[in-house]
Design an enzyme around this catalytic site. Structure first.
Site, PDB file in Angstrom:
ATOM      1  N   ARG A 175       0.377   5.500  18.053  1.00  0.00           N
ATOM      2  CA  ARG A 175      -0.070   6.325  16.997  1.00  0.00           C
ATOM      3  C   ARG A 175       0.393   7.889  17.201  1.00  0.00           C
ATOM      4  NH1 ARG A 175       0.594   2.639  14.098  1.00  0.00           N
ATOM      5  NH2 ARG A 175      -1.327   1.305  13.424  1.00  0.00           N
ATOM      6  N   ASP A 194       0.833  -1.308   0.075  1.00  0.00           N
ATOM      7  CA  ASP A 194       0.048  -0.129   0.054  1.00  0.00           C
ATOM      8  C   ASP A 194       0.692   1.291  -0.010  1.00  0.00           C
ATOM      9  OD1 ASP A 194      -1.814  -2.066   0.395  1.00  0.00           O
ATOM     10  OD2 ASP A 194      -3.124  -0.544   1.680  1.00  0.00           O
ATOM     11  N   SER A 199      -5.168  -8.723   8.555  1.00  0.00           N
ATOM     12  CA  SER A 199      -4.272  -7.516   8.786  1.00  0.00           C
ATOM     13  C   SER A 199      -3.750  -7.742  10.249  1.00  0.00           C
ATOM     14  CB  SER A 199      -5.194  -6.058   8.812  1.00  0.00           C
ATOM     15  OG  SER A 199      -5.651  -5.728   7.685  1.00  0.00           O
ATOM     16  N   ASP A 239      -6.985   4.494  12.750  1.00  0.00           N
ATOM     17  CA  ASP A 239      -5.724   5.248  12.747  1.00  0.00           C
ATOM     18  C   ASP A 239      -5.569   6.501  11.900  1.00  0.00           C
ATOM     19  OD1 ASP A 239      -4.496   3.311  14.583  1.00  0.00           O
ATOM     20  OD2 ASP A 239      -4.509   2.005  12.742  1.00  0.00           O
TER      21      ASP A 239
END
Lengths: 419, 419, 419, 419
Positions: free
Chosen positions: D94, D15, D179, D123
């Site tokens: 994050r 990605d 994922s 996210d």
């Protein structure tokens, strides 16, 4: 044998005079401590009366400025208000009185302290929590909870007789038919003829405030300036008077608020000990500061901080009311409140008029509302289509809830809401 | 091909008239829906204008009584107040408007609805959350968030031109230099010349309330009676007027409150979408009901219920403000609030005077304060020595905290509290 | 003169036997009440011992099913947990014991009740709050707070001597070196040798649970089904056992949980009366129900309801722990909790293995997660560009805050966070 | 014309490689930023791939220690846990990634940043809130919310084709059917085959933890030492290993926790954007630290602070989950949490065994439980008769409530509690 020294919080009234003599008769060396928190008293006369009644030493302590700086202003920074209406004027003055009491006890090298608060009220709790928190080894003699004292003084006549026996002067002036407690923040009126919550207090009850009816028929315009949530300057826009010292500022605010009929409340409140009680309070200056502070926060405080803080205000206020000023939970909340006030800088303009406090302007250099800083100006302005996404995302769970309700359970929106 | 039907919330103003015509030009069959929530409007004229502008059908719906019974009173029972000052007059009227909107859509068998709320405000959110919550399959056309509409109408002149082109009448009267929104609970004034929070609004802004200065120089004494926290009767003690029907009662309260200069506020508030905004509100009757309700709760509500409920009031108010009236979290809170109001029966007497609402008496047959029931009377009365145990037990952890602090960490009581 | 009747909560142990005899010697007609809440006792023998020791009448009451239905399950529906870890097994059993106690007092037409809980613990509080809440006129004789009793029984030897004098049998078995309290929800072990919080309890302490080490080395797979948040069915997937009756279901869960080493905790907790105390608890079945209930809520409860409810769980748990089961604040919270459980229907599958409870599957017909209902499927699916608007709108105040910080105050992100 | 520089958070996966190339093709000078937060990656290979795919510069930043010290430990000090079960491993990593991203943008003198987070997840929100909070002028290119990008890449085949066209290597290894996201605190597994919440994940899913079944059949005894709520030392009592550096300590804890089958959870959680989502997490070391911290607080934290703090934990956790780490409300709460941890010093001993974390001992020099300091010892010990006063006072309002209920409303204790 050497007498034990005891520090008695002494007001000069009949009750603490009786206690002073009674403690002496119990064999104590009584040191009197008179706390000047702004009540309207003749401290020289009180001091003399203490000596006359048997005190070996008398401390008269001016606590007014410290009370304002370290207790009243911090409470107002956190928007403390008990049961939506009471600004906590009595409760806020208790911890500082207890703190100096303990300081004197330590200075006089004794563990014994005594006070005249009754056994049904909040103040005994507030004083004694202060004592225990600051000096766990303290020995408290609280006559109004002491079986021996209580059996000796079953009614007022026992006290009068005791006073006569020991030549304790009884005030000539007729005793008020209710109780009062005053400090620089407020005066309370309660009990006696004021106990019936369905009877309006007579105008004569009030001493710090003019009635709205008798207040001037003209607005007084003032400006209150804050830094970090603390009031730092008052300006009377009508006549240009300015005050910056906290004691002067607060005293002046009390004066103009009182003149304009501001700060009266009449409520039935819940005492810590589970009894409901009717109180009438006059809190002139602090009422203005609360309004001004709320108004400044409107322009200077972040939304989420405000909404979260607001959920904690009832707890913060309860802690103060219940006498836990010196407690770990108070430290915990104050840490957050301190943080919340770091940006609360600016000026609020208010019109005072016959009981009304009308905010008419507010500005803050660090305002979240400031035109130049305004979020609308950032990044080319607010994009209305963003609202669509905002709404759609937030509506996802509302839709899901409806579909679930519809499919599986009879769907009705809260019928029971109806009377 | 058959046109899609769409239900447009229509006010009769320029914006929604433009939208009506624009939707028609997009190929919709537009049904107008005019909600009468108590705003001061000529509904016949609005209806006619809708037809003239292209509506195929017009619903004029009187929602006043339902608004009071199912929205305003429930909010007041929970003491809803946003950011300590705003009684949520605009927010409370939105869900009922959305609810009827959806009912009409379903009746007219279409999924399409439209409204004229702008993309920067709270109302778009409140309307659309109502739509989605009650009808998840709804299709919302909100022109002020629609790129096509926005590109066609970039400023007011585009709208004027469009109106002229399609013979839409433009009000001759000069447009106010700020926005207003009115319903039976309140009127809001904001934006335009009122945007600068440091400028006091002109007296001409106000329409529902006399200024305190111009209010009568004589108290109006009223009595408000509640059952289960709902107002059920108003009595004007000056002239004996009584009102019991909720619509009449509320309308009457608005009148006497307004005459006495009651219910104005001027604040900077936080919109849901993160922008600060200055609002001036007149909420006459509800301001009195709030004070009366708080006062009755003082005498009739349990302490712990009150303190716990008070921590939830900011959340309850935020839910209403943000438009989540029809949401599972609102149901959750309302269930507790309903419970809390089961005992809130009684009467409160208030003096209204030049902006002041002065509670002067309260009574409740089921009062927790009632003399005969008074806890003091149970079991031979309150035993003052119980307070000793109460204090000692509660002080245990304060003592322990002090000892821990003293032994292990430098002991100082919150220095940082100082400025 | 007719003797006063008194209802004594009687356990058959030494303490309450002494109290029974002592009350008789004080001139009371003692009616014993033995509550069967699931403790492992010989109730016939206890009954006989009560008569032998002087009881005029003995009630043995089986409260197990009511305890589960009306106390344990409602607490679990609200996810009650004290200080993040204790499931409140002792606290939950107290109100029902007090309730039946009062029912018997009323049936026997007396106001006098007595119990053997000590003066330093939580249980005295829980019992007596129950008594007062359900029967305000009650007269409580609590020997362990009674100066007369305390002066007569200063230590264990006084009790032994008293027992010998009155032929009260003293258990031959060696008394455990710590205290235990058991009911159908759990058993507690505390005090004595367990008081030092730094010493691990011996394996012999545990009676309801096998140690994880000794539990089977094979998973037991079970399915728990809920309706409105109440467990209604347990299925053992290994052997097909099913239980639907609440008493059978709960008893069976205790068995398989205990066999799999589930439900032990060892904590230092805060007693209501301000003392810290170390407790070791075994709560096998309820520990599984809690996990299953949390897991089902994950799939069936609205987010905002959950987050709001979660803020109230500490308060809900504190109310139970402190003994306020029968209180207006409990009613207040239960109303909201009841509402929150209306959608909590479904099944959770769990693997039990050596102390672990592993949720491995969950489904709900009314699931907010249900594929067909999934919000993603509505209206053509989730539009990723909506997220942009959502983020932009929510970021407005973060940007504004940064700009304010940057312009006016030194900008640093919480340095003090560092050690 | 000079190209605009943009900082892209680059993972080396398909990605972000596609995005890197796509941004280059849009005319950007792409600087890649690879954050090493402890994921199991070959950073040299990623760096090389970035250059090969068109990056003009690559930053590989080791953030592990800062992540532990300034994010993971502060969250654990506040007992952060989302929806009662999730330790927030992804959310906590994050903000630090966003922070360094902005630092690099400023160093590289550009306002443009880009990331590859999808438009349906949490996210994107967390990254972008971090960007906006730390750099309001930032320009964010988020391809997965960009209509142009989305129209170009409608499915995986478009990406594969694009990769082939531009010689971007596609991993030969078969892509996992779900994922994963890893950092030093945890690894998450979600989506794809894991989406059905009623299907148990295969054992092969787990990478940081052994299953309880395969963990050693022998306890590992460890001691965790805290200062001010921060872990400062781990001791393995079995083999004497000690770790004091935060990175070493945390890494070591992860290892022994993982070996003992500790830290797995499997939940359905509520995403910020209103979708429910099933997540499987492994959080080995932090799970132990949470238990140890809770246990130490049991012995070292004041009761009222704990109970008040516990009400704020859901909010604290929500703030972290939703990505508001850099926000005024986070500062507000952290101020209180910091205060609450000042006394949290001491050691906790735990037994680790096949998925279980069993606290078996705890001590604190400043313990509120400490024998010598124990409140019981102060002032001649606990007086049991104090409890009487404590109970009587607290029961006053319960009695009053009963009397009110009895007199005026039908008196029944919550029938509706029944199923």
């Amino acid at each position: 044998m050497k007498k034990e020294k005891i520090i008695l919080a002494y007001s000069g009234g009949l009750d603490t005079s009786i206690i002073l003599k009674w403690l002496t008769n119990q064999g104590f060396d009584v040191v009197c401590y008179v706390a000047d928190v702004g009540q309207n008293d003749d401290f020289e006369a009180i001091k003399q009366k203490a000596f006359d009644t048997g005190a070996s030493k008398v401390y008269v302590e001016d606590l007014k400025k410290e009370l304002i700086d370290d207790y009243i202003f911090p409470a107002l920074r956190g928007n403390a208000i008990y049961e939506s209406r009471y600004l906590l004027g009595t409760a806020i003055a208790r911890p500082i009185i207890a703190k100096r009491h303990i300081e004197i006890a330590k200075k006089e090298k004794t563990k014994y302290v005594s006070h005249g608060a009754t056994g049904k009220g909040n103040d005994q709790v507030r004083f004694e929590f202060g004592f225990y928190a600051l000096y766990p080894e303290v020995k408290i003699i609280s006559p109004w909870k002491d079986p021996k004292f209580l059996s000796e003084f079953k009614g007022r006549s026992d006290m009068i007789n005791y006073a006569k026996k020991y030549n304790i002067p009884i005030k000539q002036s007729i005793k008020k038919s209710y109780s009062e407690d005053e400090n620089i923040m407020h005066i309370s009126h309660e009990a006696g003829v004021l106990e019936d919550p369905n009877i309006r207090p007579d105008e004569s009850v009030f001493s710090l405030t003019t009635s709205p009816q008798n207040a001037p028929d003209k607005e007084t315009i003032i400006e209150v300036e804050f830094k970090n949530g603390y009031p730092i300057k008052i300006t009377n826009k009508n006549d240009g008077t300015e005050k910056t010292d906290s004691l002067e500022l607060f005293t002046y605010l009390n004066k103009i608020a009182g003149e304009n009929g501001i700060g009266r409340i009449d409520i039935v409140e819940n005492r810590y000990i589970g009894i409901k009680s009717r109180g009438i309070y006059e809190t002139p200056g602090a009422t203005i500061l609360r309004e001004a502070h709320l108004d400044l926060e409107g322009i200077a405080m972040d939304k989420e901080v405000m909404h979260l803080r607001d959920m904690l205000v009832p707890k913060f206020s309860e802690i103060i009311y219940n006498g836990y000023w010196f407690s770990p939970e108070m430290d915990f909340l104050l840490s957050a409140i301190d943080k919340s006030q770091e940006m609360i800088d600016g000026k609020v303009t208010l019109a005072l008029y016959k009981g009304n406090i009308i905010p008419i302007g507010r500005e803050s250099k660090i305002s979240l509302y400031d035109e130049k800083l305004s979020s609308m100006e950032i990044e080319g302005g607010f994009d209305a289509t963003d609202s669509k996404g905002f709404i759609n995302i937030n509506a996802i769970r509302l839709k899901a809830h409806n579909l679930v309700l519809r499919k599986n359970k009879p769907f009705k929106w809260r019928e029971k809401n109806k009377k």
